[in-house]
Design a protein around this motif. Structure first.
Motif: not given
Length: 338
Positions: A173-180
């Motif tokens: 339901f959600r994709e997170l910004d993994f920053l790398v």
């Protein structure tokens, strides 16, 4: 006759509509994947070092283990797991794109004695279709909090969140910004560790072997205080396969190495919590290292939990890569904090 003809026209129209929809989407009409219940045969492992009754290995005390087999061809590829109930009910992900669930059965001395209620089910996409392409469902890392499973995938690098419902696991339901930066992640060396720090209320990801120019392992705090990229010192030929935070805020990392000459090795390393911060290079001490003279295999998953008597526990699982030459293992230790 008229009503029969009308019904036939309705059926034909519905079939034509389904055919048109399928051709437009490029997908076939598919049912939600069924949950597969499996009988697991669990052979007890009573000695961690083969042929020796020693229980203490550095600060780790071996409690017991299990070698897991099943008649189902789907058992295997177990990459990460977390307990939903300490030492009992668990959830996990396989790198073949499956969820798995079950419970540890214990004997009168609290040692693992078997697995019950084990089941697996394929991950699905937004349309409810099973994801059957490995590069889209290579699940490697897992964290659990408040009924949400956060999963790290490699190849198609992403960190996704799912609502936990063992009988009906839906799409993320959600994709997170993994920053790398995505271009810094190696195809098959992505986020093997996804872990929550209860002390810092943060979510951390650590890659297996995606390195910065200095040769350190790329990682990031992706949610919570102090968001940002950090790195972890790569010590020797070991690659990171999982991790979990200890109650004091240190990060326990499971690491693995392999060579034709020496075979498989595993290692546990304790990363100082204070060194896990934006812009820092995190490091810590080696707690224990094991080679093929111990009951290990391709050790991939780790969790930390507290037993009912207060003991701090470390549990490990292996990924057999669906090979007849490898094993699915569950190992359990007490971590003594001297």
């Amino acid at each position: 006759m008229t009503s029969v003809a009308a019904r036939l026209r309705h059926v034909a129209s519905a079939a034509l509509a389904a055919l048109v929809l399928s051709s437009l989407t490029g997908a076939s009409i598919a049912e939600v994947p069924a949950v597969e219940a499996m009988e697991i045969s669990a052979r007890p492992i009573t000695e961690f070092q083969i042929g020796r009754a020693e229980k203490m290995f550095g600060p780790l005390e071996f409690v017991g283990g299990l070698e897991l087999t099943s008649s189902s061809r789907n058992l295997g590829g177990l990459s990460a797991f977390r307990f939903l109930e300490p030492g009992s009910d668990f959830i996990g992900v396989a790198d073949t794109g499956y969820w798995f669930f079950g419970s540890i059965v214990r004997d009168g001395e609290l040692r693992p004695a078997g697995i019950e209620n084990f089941r697996m089910v394929q991950m699905v996409d937004a349309s409810g279709h099973a994801i059957d392409k490995k590069w889209l469902a290579d699940a490697e890392g897992l964290a659990v909090k408040d009924g949400i499973a956060t999963v790290g995938f490699e190849r198609d690098h992403r960190v996704s969140q799912f609502r936990i419902d063992p009988s009906n696991m839906k799409a993320a339901f959600r994709e997170l910004d993994f920053l790398v930066p995505r271009n810094e992640l190696r195809q098959n060396r992505g986020f093997e560790t996804v872990a929550y720090s209860a002390q810092k209320q943060s979510l951390v990801v650590v890659s297996e072997k995606s390195l910065d120019p200095a040769g350190n392992i790329l990682a990031a705090i992706i949610e919570g205080p102090g968001k940002g990229i950090f790195t972890v010192v790569r010590d020797g030929a070991f690659d990171i396969t999982d991790g979990a935070f200890l109650p004091d805020g240190d990060l326990l990392l499971l690491e693995r190495s392999f060579s034709i000459a020496s075979g498989v090795k595993m290692r546990l390393r304790r990363i100082e919590g204070e060194s896990i911060a934006k812009g820092k290079v995190a490091d810590g001490s080696i707690l224990f290292e094991a080679n093929m003279s111990y009951q290990i295999d391709n050790m991939e998953g780790l969790d930390v939990w507290q037993r009912q008597d207060g003991a701090l526990m470390v549990s490990l699982i292996s990924d057999d890569n669906h090979s007849i030459l490898q094993r699915n293992l569950y190992l359990e230790f007490i971590l003594h904090d001297d």
